[in-house]
Design a protein around this motif. Structure first.
Motif, mmCIF file in Angstrom:
data_model
loop_
_atom_site.group_PDB
_atom_site.id
_atom_site.type_symbol
_atom_site.label_atom_id
_atom_site.label_comp_id
_atom_site.label_asym_id
_atom_site.label_seq_id
_atom_site.Cartn_x
_atom_site.Cartn_y
_atom_site.Cartn_z
ATOM 1 N N HIS A 222 1.087 -1.402 0.217
ATOM 2 C CA HIS A 222 -0.021 -0.108 -0.137
ATOM 3 C C HIS A 222 1.015 1.150 -0.083
ATOM 4 C CE1 HIS A 222 -3.314 -2.701 0.964
ATOM 5 N NE2 HIS A 222 -2.685 -3.220 1.869
ATOM 6 N N PRO A 223 0.480 2.410 -0.632
ATOM 7 C CA PRO A 223 1.259 3.520 -0.677
ATOM 8 C C PRO A 223 1.669 4.147 1.045
ATOM 9 C CG PRO A 223 -0.723 3.780 -2.029
ATOM 10 C CD PRO A 223 -0.874 2.555 -1.329
ATOM 11 N N GLN A 230 -7.291 2.196 5.719
ATOM 12 C CA GLN A 230 -8.516 2.346 4.769
ATOM 13 C C GLN A 230 -8.950 0.802 4.306
ATOM 14 O OE1 GLN A 230 -10.219 5.009 5.523
ATOM 15 N NE2 GLN A 230 -10.516 5.044 3.333
ATOM 16 N N ILE A 231 -7.909 0.008 3.891
ATOM 17 C CA ILE A 231 -8.300 -1.369 3.484
ATOM 18 C C ILE A 231 -8.839 -2.080 4.307
ATOM 19 C CG2 ILE A 231 -7.471 -3.450 2.264
ATOM 20 C CD1 ILE A 231 -7.979 -1.223 0.091
ATOM 21 N N LYS A 232 -8.033 -2.182 5.557
ATOM 22 C CA LYS A 232 -8.669 -3.073 6.706
ATOM 23 C C LYS A 232 -9.907 -2.911 7.176
ATOM 24 C CE LYS A 232 -5.647 -6.318 7.627
ATOM 25 N NZ LYS A 232 -6.083 -7.666 7.582
ATOM 26 N N THR A 233 -10.441 -1.501 6.919
ATOM 27 C CA THR A 233 -11.815 -1.240 7.642
ATOM 28 C C THR A 233 -12.708 -1.101 6.182
ATOM 29 O OG1 THR A 233 -11.297 1.087 6.988
ATOM 30 C CG2 THR A 233 -10.692 0.318 9.017
ATOM 31 N N LYS A 234 -12.206 -1.715 5.096
ATOM 32 C CA LYS A 234 -13.230 -1.521 4.158
ATOM 33 C C LYS A 234 -14.537 -2.178 4.231
ATOM 34 C CE LYS A 234 -13.215 -2.331 -0.899
ATOM 35 N NZ LYS A 234 -12.548 -2.907 -2.060
ATOM 36 N N MET A 235 -14.647 -3.535 4.649
ATOM 37 C CA MET A 235 -15.859 -4.443 4.724
ATOM 38 C C MET A 235 -16.817 -3.620 5.690
ATOM 39 S SD MET A 235 -14.576 -7.859 6.577
ATOM 40 C CE MET A 235 -13.907 -8.161 8.342
ATOM 41 N N PHE A 236 -16.405 -2.952 6.553
ATOM 42 C CA PHE A 236 -17.307 -2.543 7.538
ATOM 43 C C PHE A 236 -18.080 -1.172 6.684
ATOM 44 C CE2 PHE A 236 -14.179 -4.391 10.290
ATOM 45 C CZ PHE A 236 -14.822 -4.965 11.025
ATOM 46 N N ARG A 237 -17.390 -0.499 5.890
ATOM 47 C CA ARG A 237 -18.148 0.559 5.134
ATOM 48 C C ARG A 237 -18.995 -0.204 3.924
ATOM 49 N NH1 ARG A 237 -12.682 2.214 4.911
ATOM 50 N NH2 ARG A 237 -12.478 1.775 2.901
ATOM 51 N N LEU A 238 -18.936 -1.500 3.660
ATOM 52 C CA LEU A 238 -19.628 -1.967 2.669
ATOM 53 C C LEU A 238 -21.010 -2.544 3.250
ATOM 54 C CD1 LEU A 238 -16.918 -3.845 0.562
ATOM 55 C CD2 LEU A 238 -18.332 -1.664 0.103
#
Length: 486
Positions: A222-223, A230-238
């Protein structure tokens, strides 16, 4: 995506001999897909060996049958033909780490930019499984938590007989279960370990999403660390409002996920005993909050076989996750008491002359090795190091080493250099070795009865350099040492 659509498409699979790629390929063949092209970087004569690397427990006859089937039913593109014709695909299945391999560049990014869709095995699970999906992520502890959740739910299923449990993850000893999906019903549950790389492509969320913790890791994927978070928390936003989010209340970064969660039901757990949490550790017991608000003890710490506070955290996450599904305390308690952990995670391999040898090769971050050290009360001879990235902070680990370790043996690599730099000015005796076998032999000469020899690398690329499989790493070497000792 449905199977009838897949049967009509020209599908290419990248990384065919990998655990994910082979499962996808076999699944598509089993369901009548005929226009299939499988890509792998290995030469044709190496296909059996490459396949075996990620299918360690599969019998030789089964391996041979699989490869024969592929050769008769699939277009195989190896070595110089790797990615040949992929620009004509209707759909491309990739493994989770496809972007880590130089042979995939520039071709794969180019065809993706042309509009050819990429899919992963994780997306297949979400699209085809008819029941409840539980997804577990986190930097450390997700594999153990996933296995524990599956074991609890399997115990609940045995007690009720009303649903089936499927379990899949990133480990080579955990089989993919695509071939079982067609036999599942809406009552069944699928427990998935979901890595940061799988989250990158994920476009759906689990019904129950659990996170263990977030610490610096995979920073070369990741950059920045912020992007990793952000990626680790992605599934909670979905997630949808009807879903359930389960968070570690003791960790600031996981606690902050509450600000982005879309599920209405948010549950937290706390090893520190925060009374606002729904599952806590207090007075040497693991507790969960009942619907009436009172806490009920699930089990005493002594009843849970795994060492370390980090494993109590994992158990609390598993308790809350399975309670969210509807598991009863009886099933949870029984599974906790019988759970023996996973290979390569503070796994006791042998005791020789009163010295305990522990394989913790899966601890490939400083935080994971710290947790392993804190789980031990005996004097420790630590074997660590190997390949790694210099952007991890090893100062907290150095502090723990100075408190818990009587001797540190480093194996060569960038990670070892970073650990040594962090140890500057500390008194712990430091040794260097070039091979794992040499490190074990030196540890044996340094250890006395009552000590622990712990392999816990704290570096991300240890296994690829020094071996982590039963037939090529620490466990095999200790078994040989034990045989010679006898």
């Amino acid at each position: 995506m449905d199977l009838s659509t897949l049967r009509q498409q020209n599908i290419h699979i990248v990384g065919a001999t990998s655990a994910e790629g082979s499962a996808i390929l076999d699944f598509l063949l089993d369901h009548g897909c005929e226009c299939l092209t499988a890509h792998d970087v290995c030469a044709p004569r190496e296909i059996h060996r490459h396949y075996r690397l990620t299918h360690l427990t599969q019998p030789v006859k089964a391996v041979n049958a699989t490869i024969r089937r592929w050769k008769s039913a699939v277009t195989l593109c190896h070595a110089d033909d790797y990615l040949k014709g992929i620009e004509h695909a209707d759909l491309i299945f990739v493994t989770q780490a496809w972007f880590k391999y130089p042979p995939n560049f520039p071709k794969l990014p180019e065809v993706r930019q042309q509009g050819i869709p990429f899919r992963t095995i994780t997306q297949l699970y979400f699209e085809l499984f008819p029941g409840t999906i539980i997804g577990i992520t986190g930097t450390n502890g997700k594999s153990t938590t996933t296995a524990l959740v599956a074991q609890i739910l399997e115990q609940e299923a045995r007690l009720t007989g009303t649903f089936r449990v499927l379990h899949s993850g990133n480990e080579r000893h955990v089989s993919q279960v695509l071939d079982q999906l067609e036999h599942c019903s809406p009552a069944d549950v699928l427990v998935l370990e979901i890595s940061n790389r799988q989250l990158i492509e994920l476009d759906r969320a689990p019904h129950i999403a659990t996170i263990t913790n977030i610490t610096p890791d995979h920073l070369d994927d990741h950059p920045s660390f912020a992007d990793y978070v952000q990626i680790k928390t992605k599934m909670f936003r979905l997630q949808t409002p009807d879903d359930v989010a389960i968070l570690n209340r003791d960790h600031e970064l996981t606690r902050q996920i509450q600000s982005v969660v879309t599920a209405k039901r948010v549950l937290t757990y706390s090893f520190k005993g925060d009374p606002a949490a729904e599952a806590i550790y207090r007075d040497d017991h693991l507790w969960w909050r009942q619907p009436d608000g009172d806490f009920q003890p699930i089990c005493h710490r002594s009843e849970f076989p795994l060492r370390g506070n980090h494993n109590i955290e994992n158990a609390l996450a598993a308790i809350l996750t399975t309670k969210a599904f509807g598991a009863r305390s009886e099933a949870i308690q029984s599974a906790l008491q019988s759970f023996r952990g996973l290979p390569y995670r503070t796994e006791v391999v042998a005791t020789l002359d009163g010295v305990e040898y522990i394989n913790d090769v899966k601890s490939t971050t400083p935080a994971a090795t710290i947790a392993a050290l804190q789980s031990l009360s005996q004097p420790v001879i630590l074997i660590a190091g190997g390949g790694g990235k210099g952007d991890l902070d090893y100062q907290p680990l150095a502090h723990q080493i100075s408190q818990h370790v009587k001797a540190l043996i480093l194996l060569s690599g960038e990670g070892a250099t970073a650990i040594a730099a962090a140890m500057a000015g500390l008194d712990t005796p430091l040794y260097y070795q070039q091979t794992l076998e040499q490190a074990i032999l030196q540890a044996k000469t340094l250890a006395v009865a009552g000590d622990v020899v712990l392999l816990s690398p704290a570096c991300p690329y240890f296994s690829s350099t020094f071996g982590a499989s039963p037939r090529g790493g620490f466990t095999q070497l200790i078994e040989e040492l034990q045989q010679n000792h006898a």
